[in-house]
Write a protein that holds these residues in place. Structure first.
Motif, PDB file in Angstrom:
ATOM      1  N   GLY A 103      -1.409  -9.721 -16.633  1.00 31.69           N
ATOM      2  CA  GLY A 103      -0.185 -10.228 -16.016  1.00 31.69           C
ATOM      3  C   GLY A 103       0.287  -9.439 -14.810  1.00 31.69           C
ATOM      4  N   LYS A 104      -0.382  -8.283 -14.537  1.00 32.42           N
ATOM      5  CA  LYS A 104       0.025  -7.453 -13.385  1.00 32.42           C
ATOM      6  C   LYS A 104      -0.837  -7.762 -12.167  1.00 32.42           C
ATOM      7  CE  LYS A 104       1.685  -3.265 -15.645  1.00 32.42           C
ATOM      8  NZ  LYS A 104       1.380  -1.883 -15.977  1.00 32.42           N
ATOM      9  N   LEU A 105      -0.211  -7.727 -11.002  1.00 29.85           N
ATOM     10  CA  LEU A 105      -0.971  -7.857  -9.757  1.00 29.85           C
ATOM     11  C   LEU A 105      -1.715  -6.550  -9.502  1.00 29.85           C
ATOM     12  CD1 LEU A 105      -1.534  -9.503  -7.146  1.00 29.85           C
ATOM     13  CD2 LEU A 105       0.451  -8.364  -6.140  1.00 29.85           C
ATOM     14  N   VAL A 106      -3.049  -6.617  -9.417  1.00 30.70           N
ATOM     15  CA  VAL A 106      -3.825  -5.392  -9.198  1.00 30.70           C
ATOM     16  C   VAL A 106      -4.596  -5.419  -7.876  1.00 30.70           C
ATOM     17  CG1 VAL A 106      -4.018  -4.768 -11.631  1.00 30.70           C
ATOM     18  CG2 VAL A 106      -5.736  -6.281 -10.615  1.00 30.70           C
ATOM     19  N   ASN A 107      -4.827  -6.590  -7.314  1.00 32.60           N
ATOM     20  CA  ASN A 107      -5.502  -6.693  -6.016  1.00 32.60           C
ATOM     21  C   ASN A 107      -5.147  -8.013  -5.362  1.00 32.60           C
ATOM     22  OD1 ASN A 107      -7.418  -4.405  -5.477  1.00 32.60           O
ATOM     23  ND2 ASN A 107      -8.169  -5.001  -7.519  1.00 32.60           N
ATOM     24  N   VAL A 108      -5.338  -8.068  -4.068  1.00 28.58           N
ATOM     25  CA  VAL A 108      -5.322  -9.351  -3.368  1.00 28.58           C
ATOM     26  C   VAL A 108      -6.698  -9.518  -2.746  1.00 28.58           C
ATOM     27  CG1 VAL A 108      -2.852  -9.463  -2.940  1.00 28.58           C
ATOM     28  CG2 VAL A 108      -4.297  -8.186  -1.350  1.00 28.58           C
ATOM     29  N   PHE A 109      -7.093 -10.749  -2.425  1.00 30.43           N
ATOM     30  CA  PHE A 109      -8.471 -10.923  -1.949  1.00 30.43           C
ATOM     31  C   PHE A 109      -8.578 -10.740  -0.428  1.00 30.43           C
ATOM     32  CE2 PHE A 109      -7.047 -15.434  -2.450  1.00 30.43           C
ATOM     33  CZ  PHE A 109      -7.256 -15.905  -1.164  1.00 30.43           C
ATOM     34  N   THR A 110      -9.709 -10.149  -0.036  1.00 33.38           N
ATOM     35  CA  THR A 110      -9.912  -9.795   1.377  1.00 33.38           C
ATOM     36  C   THR A 110     -11.359 -10.025   1.796  1.00 33.38           C
ATOM     37  OG1 THR A 110     -10.474  -7.530   0.766  1.00 33.38           O
ATOM     38  CG2 THR A 110      -8.169  -7.945   1.325  1.00 33.38           C
ATOM     39  N   ASP A 111     -11.550 -10.259   3.078  1.00 34.00           N
ATOM     40  CA  ASP A 111     -12.868 -10.167   3.691  1.00 34.00           C
ATOM     41  C   ASP A 111     -12.917  -8.813   4.425  1.00 34.00           C
ATOM     42  OD1 ASP A 111     -11.062 -10.647   5.690  1.00 34.00           O
ATOM     43  OD2 ASP A 111     -12.188 -12.238   6.657  1.00 34.00           O
ATOM     44  N   LYS A 112     -13.979  -8.569   5.178  1.00 32.72           N
ATOM     45  CA  LYS A 112     -14.108  -7.251   5.827  1.00 32.72           C
ATOM     46  C   LYS A 112     -12.975  -7.014   6.828  1.00 32.72           C
ATOM     47  CE  LYS A 112     -19.123  -6.979   5.358  1.00 32.72           C
ATOM     48  NZ  LYS A 112     -20.431  -6.951   6.038  1.00 32.72           N
ATOM     49  N   LYS A 113     -12.645  -8.043   7.584  1.00 29.42           N
ATOM     50  CA  LYS A 113     -11.634  -7.875   8.623  1.00 29.42           C
ATOM     51  C   LYS A 113     -10.257  -7.589   8.025  1.00 29.42           C
ATOM     52  CE  LYS A 113      -9.525 -10.080  12.567  1.00 29.42           C
ATOM     53  NZ  LYS A 113      -9.596 -11.155  13.545  1.00 29.42           N
ATOM     54  N   THR A 114      -9.862  -8.394   7.054  1.00 32.68           N
ATOM     55  CA  THR A 114      -8.534  -8.214   6.455  1.00 32.68           C
ATOM     56  C   THR A 114      -8.429  -6.853   5.784  1.00 32.68           C
ATOM     57  OG1 THR A 114      -8.570 -10.580   6.030  1.00 32.68           O
ATOM     58  CG2 THR A 114      -6.843  -9.334   4.958  1.00 32.68           C
ATOM     59  N   ALA A 115      -9.513  -6.457   5.094  1.00 34.80           N
ATOM     60  CA  ALA A 115      -9.501  -5.157   4.421  1.00 34.80           C
ATOM     61  C   ALA A 115      -9.304  -4.032   5.432  1.00 34.80           C
ATOM     62  CB  ALA A 115     -10.801  -4.973   3.645  1.00 34.80           C
ATOM     63  N   ALA A 116     -10.033  -4.129   6.560  1.00 31.39           N
ATOM     64  CA  ALA A 116      -9.943  -3.064   7.569  1.00 31.39           C
ATOM     65  C   ALA A 116      -8.587  -3.092   8.269  1.00 31.39           C
ATOM     66  CB  ALA A 116     -11.068  -3.240   8.582  1.00 31.39           C
ATOM     67  N   GLN A 117      -8.153  -4.273   8.625  1.00 28.45           N
ATOM     68  CA  GLN A 117      -6.928  -4.416   9.416  1.00 28.45           C
ATOM     69  C   GLN A 117      -5.691  -3.974   8.646  1.00 28.45           C
ATOM     70  OE1 GLN A 117      -6.787  -8.292  11.123  1.00 28.45           O
ATOM     71  NE2 GLN A 117      -5.010  -7.836  12.397  1.00 28.45           N
ATOM     72  N   TYR A 118      -5.663  -4.250   7.349  1.00 27.91           N
ATOM     73  CA  TYR A 118      -4.447  -3.963   6.577  1.00 27.91           C
ATOM     74  C   TYR A 118      -4.655  -2.869   5.529  1.00 27.91           C
ATOM     75  CZ  TYR A 118      -3.037  -8.334   8.786  1.00 27.91           C
ATOM     76  OH  TYR A 118      -2.748  -9.314   9.702  1.00 27.91           O
ATOM     77  N   ASN A 119      -5.798  -2.187   5.625  1.00 25.43           N
ATOM     78  CA  ASN A 119      -6.079  -1.073   4.725  1.00 25.43           C
ATOM     79  C   ASN A 119      -5.973  -1.488   3.248  1.00 25.43           C
ATOM     80  OD1 ASN A 119      -6.800   1.564   4.194  1.00 25.43           O
ATOM     81  ND2 ASN A 119      -4.674   2.291   4.100  1.00 25.43           N
ATOM     82  N   LEU A 120      -6.642  -2.575   2.949  1.00 28.64           N
ATOM     83  CA  LEU A 120      -6.673  -3.091   1.577  1.00 28.64           C
ATOM     84  C   LEU A 120      -8.091  -2.958   1.024  1.00 28.64           C
ATOM     85  CD1 LEU A 120      -4.652  -6.397   2.189  1.00 28.64           C
ATOM     86  CD2 LEU A 120      -3.899  -4.472   0.763  1.00 28.64           C
ATOM     87  N   PRO A 121      -8.263  -2.897  -0.287  1.00 23.63           N
ATOM     88  CA  PRO A 121      -9.616  -2.893  -0.840  1.00 23.63           C
ATOM     89  C   PRO A 121     -10.379  -4.158  -0.427  1.00 23.63           C
ATOM     90  CG  PRO A 121      -8.004  -2.351  -2.533  1.00 23.63           C
ATOM     91  CD  PRO A 121      -7.232  -2.801  -1.336  1.00 23.63           C
ATOM     92  N   HIS A 122     -11.651  -3.986  -0.108  1.00 24.57           N
ATOM     93  CA  HIS A 122     -12.484  -5.129   0.287  1.00 24.57           C
ATOM     94  C   HIS A 122     -13.004  -5.809  -0.972  1.00 24.57           C
ATOM     95  CE1 HIS A 122     -16.554  -6.673   1.886  1.00 24.57           C
ATOM     96  NE2 HIS A 122     -15.628  -7.590   2.024  1.00 24.57           N
ATOM     97  N   THR A 123     -12.709  -7.107  -1.119  1.00 21.53           N
ATOM     98  CA  THR A 123     -13.064  -7.787  -2.373  1.00 21.53           C
ATOM     99  C   THR A 123     -14.131  -8.855  -2.196  1.00 21.53           C
ATOM    100  OG1 THR A 123     -11.440  -9.578  -2.212  1.00 21.53           O
ATOM    101  CG2 THR A 123     -10.651  -7.472  -3.096  1.00 21.53           C
ATOM    102  N   GLY A 124     -14.782  -8.910  -1.037  1.00 25.13           N
ATOM    103  CA  GLY A 124     -15.881  -9.865  -0.879  1.00 25.13           C
ATOM    104  C   GLY A 124     -15.436 -11.307  -0.987  1.00 25.13           C
ATOM    105  N   ALA A 125     -14.416 -11.678  -0.237  1.00 27.78           N
ATOM    106  CA  ALA A 125     -13.862 -13.040  -0.343  1.00 27.78           C
ATOM    107  C   ALA A 125     -14.025 -13.828   0.952  1.00 27.78           C
ATOM    108  CB  ALA A 125     -12.400 -12.978  -0.750  1.00 27.78           C
ATOM    109  N   ALA A 126     -15.025 -13.488   1.760  1.00 26.49           N
ATOM    110  CA  ALA A 126     -15.210 -14.240   3.012  1.00 26.49           C
ATOM    111  C   ALA A 126     -15.687 -15.653   2.692  1.00 26.49           C
ATOM    112  CB  ALA A 126     -16.222 -13.532   3.895  1.00 26.49           C
ATOM    113  N   ALA A 127     -15.028 -16.618   3.312  1.00 32.01           N
ATOM    114  CA  ALA A 127     -15.343 -18.025   3.069  1.00 32.01           C
ATOM    115  C   ALA A 127     -15.691 -18.694   4.391  1.00 32.01           C
ATOM    116  CB  ALA A 127     -14.139 -18.699   2.413  1.00 32.01           C
ATOM    117  N   GLY A 128     -15.889 -19.993   4.352  1.00 33.71           N
ATOM    118  CA  GLY A 128     -16.138 -20.759   5.565  1.00 33.71           C
ATOM    119  C   GLY A 128     -17.385 -21.609   5.444  1.00 33.71           C
TER     120      GLY A 128
END
Lengths: 444, 415
Positions: free
Chosen positions: B274-299
């Motif tokens: 029930g706790k928020l532990v991560n949000v999803f990121t691709d390489k750019k979002t992870a780098a830009q906002y200093n978030l863990p990279h979660t391998g969520a690139a789509a397209g």
């Protein structure tokens, strides 16, 4: 051009597409994509069953015709089959966009237009935004064993801004979009975009939860378009009626299903995202009055449904692209304009809701409209913005509840999204109409 | 210059069904290719449908470099992973034979219904490789049956569905569930009394779609997510856990994202207990906002990889199953099993309402009859909070051999 086998009906649809997509994240260029592609859809009919092939190597079309023909059972009398007899034979070249082709606009011009609109996004409530310019030009060629040989083009282009809004704890994602059939049609839209942004910010900041219940609903031309499409448009697609006596009885031509002020039209010749001068079987488009002055007068057809129900062809066999067979779909569908000024209609409403923009809709026995921006109407005035999950109504009853249509009227073209019918989504369609008042719908 | 290649091959044989008979047979043979080139922190992409030579695509991608699109992130490399999930795909002949057999039974035993749509076999191969040693290949094949059911006595567009998806098609299991479902469709029953009823759904795409907006790393970082500033906070019932799950066992899609990232055990947690532990990121979002990279690139195959998931390639979010005994969880109360709920939505703050066009009365094990249409209403925080019943592995209603789930919540009913 092709060697068509004896004893079978064959048609071939070749689609050549040119697409541009230029995407931005805030003011930064994210993607600049220009593609030209070609694919084909082949149909063979032996009088009993259809055989289809969708291919990306168009030089192999003849090989695929021959392969499908081997699966079929030739019938020497195939030309006498009711469906085959009903196929139109058209020979035409209809190129509309030689002089204003999106292929002739440089990618720099497209990018600069987008950048000029991005400069309008200055409100601090917009914490992030992504946006794109897209265009598509498609040239379709259709050939049949009965002799059809047609080539036509269609194109759309547009911009779409997706704005992430945060006004304190009130957050929302909204889109601002403009589309046209040529590049000039989406230039000079600064005032429209600024107004849409301002309305969205105000709405996000001030919207209140709706009190669920039944309300009189006033629909904008955009909302009227979704209402028409979902509440009745899908019911007019006649593939649902083939072999179904109950459905045919319920929707019998000549039945009164609305007031005299209500006329609904589907017109593939209408320029815009629903433009279909020939459908994907090569049938020429018609302007079909589905409802005339409240009376059910027509249905939308493919050649097969037209033959099965013994009703005239309408040119509504459409597919989303070369990967799919044509099925019965709408083109540009709208309520014809009325003769009452909008101000007069609003003034009549003591308590109601005005639906200005739409997120999506759906149309089964209960149709739905999910509003993006909606407002209270109190004592003849449009007032407070309202958060609404969904508006619902019965397709069997809703059209009879339409009791006013305005003299103001607008048909719209879109980029992004479209109509879905089972596996085929999104199909570009056009819609719109007047401001429309529905006496009673459920609001949640 | 670094180069990356994506190839998608799709083959399909589909029996198109109209009025309970095979009306058409469709064969698809589709190839899509894309090349990405990387130089001096920039990316160029070119793509085409058809079996186009790679040289032409490389040339197009190099030309696209002039657009000057930044991509200063290291390429995923040094990973060879070839996986095939179905070596015994249903052949076209088997598929057509099976379709004819199923339809013949439906015509004979259920003449009061007509069935339409598709019974198909679909095979795909997706390859992604680059000059940095990335060599990924996913191949799979599924058989799917999706038939609209229309009661001949009604004037509705359709009155229900039967469906079954899987790598193999177990006809016995299919009939074991389809017959009770069709019998339930024939048995009209009333909604149980009460303003609040347990709602059980096969389809979690509504809550997942809404959650995906707020679990998007970019929206989280820029402040438009409902969860901004709530990392490690208890958002929902402590049973609720949600992850990115790319294991093709659950969903026949590639096990890698559009930047070639393969997750450890094919999953990444986003909400745990029930706790928020991560949000999803691709390489750019992870780098830009200093978030863990979660391998969520789509397209799409020829898109710039990013978080903007396309309609046919959503971020693969999945609830973890957290409960086992649905009948016990219902505590003797009868539930509504939702078959079709089309057109509902969440407001931006999480209020939810949706019409339920088709549903069955359900005791947690058996289907008891078809319910009338109604509207259900709640709020995301209640659905996954105090009104949450649980997420269950669906061992009750066979929908094919792809593992699927049932999820339940108490919701307000508008009759």
């Amino acid at each position: 051009m092709f060697k068509f086998p004896q004893g079978l009906y064959v048609d071939v649809r070749i689609e050549e597409t040119f697409d541009t997509k230029i995407s931005f994240k805030k003011e930064n260029l994210e993607e600049q994509k220009i593609r030209t592609n070609k694919g084909a859809f082949i149909r063979v009919f032996d009088g009993n069953r259809w055989y289809y092939s969708s291919i990306t190597n168009v030089e192999d079309i003849q090989e695929h015709i021959d392969t499908l023909a081997k699966m079929a059972t030739p019938d020497p009398n195939i030309l006498q089959h009711p469906i085959v007899k009903a196929f139109e034979v058209n020979r035409d070249t209809l190129i509309q966009h030689d002089q204003d082709s999106v292929t002739d606009i440089s990618v720099q011009q497209k990018q600069e237009l987008m950048e000029s609109y991005l400069a309008l996004i200055t409100d601090p409530a917009i914490v992030h935004h992504t946006s794109y310019y897209v265009d598509n030009k498609t040239i379709k060629s259709i050939y049949s064993s009965k002799g059809t040989a047609i080539t036509f083009d269609k194109q759309t282009c547009g911009i779409r801004l997706t704005l992430e809004l945060a006004c304190g704890e009130n957050k929302d994602q909204v889109t601002v979009s403009k589309a046209a059939t040529n590049f000039a049609g989406i230039q000079g839209q600064e005032d429209f975009i600024t107004e849409e942004i301002n309305k969205s910010v105000t709405f996000t900041r001030d919207a209140e939860p709706v009190v669920p219940g039944e309300y009189t609903i006033l629909l904008s031309p955009e909302a009227t378009g979704v209402f028409t499409h979902e509440s009745f448009g899908h019911k007019s697609e006649s593939d649902f009626m083939v072999g179904d006596e109950t459905m045919r009885k319920e929707w019998a031509l000549g039945k009164a299903i609305g007031q005299e002020l209500l006329t609904i039209i589907d017109d593939g010749g209408e320029p815009g995202s629903g433009y279909t001068p020939y459908d994907d079987e090569g049938t020429k488009s018609r302007k079909t009055e589905i409802i005339s002055k409240g009376i059910l007068t027509g249905r939308l057809h493919s050649t097969a449904t037209s033959a099965a129900l013994e009703e005239p062809l309408t040119g509504n066999a459409r597919s989303i692209n070369f990967e799919f067979e044509p099925i019965v779909r709408m083109t540009t569908t709208y309520i014809a304009k009325g003769n009452r000024p909008l101000a007069d209609i609003v003034a009549d409403i003591k308590e109601g809701i005005f639906v200005e923009t739409i997120k999506h809709g759906s149309g089964m026995s209960t149709f739905t409209i999910a509003p993006a921006r909606a407002y209270k109407i109190e004592q003849g005035r449009i007032t407070t913005p309202l958060k609404i999950s969904v508006i619902t109504g019965s397709v069997f009853e809703a059209l009879a509840e339409v009791d006013a249509v305005s003299s103001e009227y607008q048909l719209m073209t879109f980029v992004g999204g479209g109509c879905g019918k089972m596996e085929q989504w999104p199909l570009p369609i056009g819609f719109g109409g007047p401001y429309t008042r529905v006496k009673k719908l459920k609001v949640q | 210059m670094k180069q990356e290649f994506i190839v998608i091959r799709e083959k399909e044989t589909a029996a198109r069904v109209q009025n309970s008979s095979v009306n058409a047979v469709r064969i698809k043979d589709i190839v899509k290719k894309a090349v990405r080139v990387y130089e001096n922190g920039k990316i160029g992409i070119s793509g085409a449908i058809g079996d186009i030579g790679e040289d032409a695509l490389v040339k197009g991608a190099v030309e696209n470099l002039t657009a000057g699109i930044d991509y200063p992130y290291p390429l995923t490399g040094n990973n060879k992973d070839h996986r095939s999930y179905n070596d015994k795909a249903v052949s076209s002949e088997e598929l057509l034979e099976m379709a004819e057999s199923i339809l013949a039974t439906l015509q004979k035993e259920y003449p009061d219904f007509s069935f339409s749509e598709t019974i198909a076999s679909y095979g795909m191969e997706v390859e992604m490789r680059n000059t940095e040693g990335l060599d990924l290949k996913y191949s799979d094949a599924i058989c799917y049956l999706g038939l609209l059911l229309k009661e001949k006595k009604t004037a509705n567009l359709f009155d229900g569905f039967i469906s079954c998806d899987g790598r193999q098609f177990d006809l016995n299991k299919f009939w074991d569930i389809t017959r009770p479902v069709l019998e339930a469709y024939r048995t009209p029953v009333a909604l149980p009394p009460g303003d609040t009823l347990p709602i059980i759904s096969f389809d979690t795409s509504g809550p997942l779609g809404f959650l995906a907006k707020s679990l998007n790393g970019e929206r989280y970082a820029t402040g438009s997510s409902l969860f901004t500033g709530k990392m490690e906070q208890q958002l929902f019932n402590e049973k609720v856990s949600l992850e990115i799950n790319r294991n093709p066992i659950f969903s026949p899609k590639p096990f890698f994202d559009m930047e070639g990232v393969v997750l450890k055990d094919d999953r990444y947690p986003l909400i745990a207990g029930g706790k928020l532990v991560n949000v999803f990121t691709d390489k750019k979002t992870a780098a830009q906002y200093n978030l863990p990279h979660t391998g969520a690139a789509a397209g799409e195959y020829d898109d710039m990889p990013g978080l903007a998931a396309s309609w046919n390639s959503p971020i693969p979010l999945r609830f973890q199953s957290d409960s086992t005994d649905l009948r016990a969880a219902l505590k003797g109360q009868l539930a509504v099993l939702v078959i079709s709920s089309s057109g509902g939505d969440f407001t931006p703050d999480g209020s939810f309402a949706a019409p339920v066009q088709v549903s069955l009365l359900f005791d947690g094990e058996k289907l008891l009859g078809k319910l009338p249409e109604f509207t259900m209403r709640s709020h995301l925080n209640k659905m996954l909070g105090q009104d949450y019943i649980g997420t269950f592995d669906n061992n009750i209603l066979y929908l094919g051999d792809l593992p699927n789930q049932l999820q339940g919540y108490y919701m307000t009913i508008m009759r």
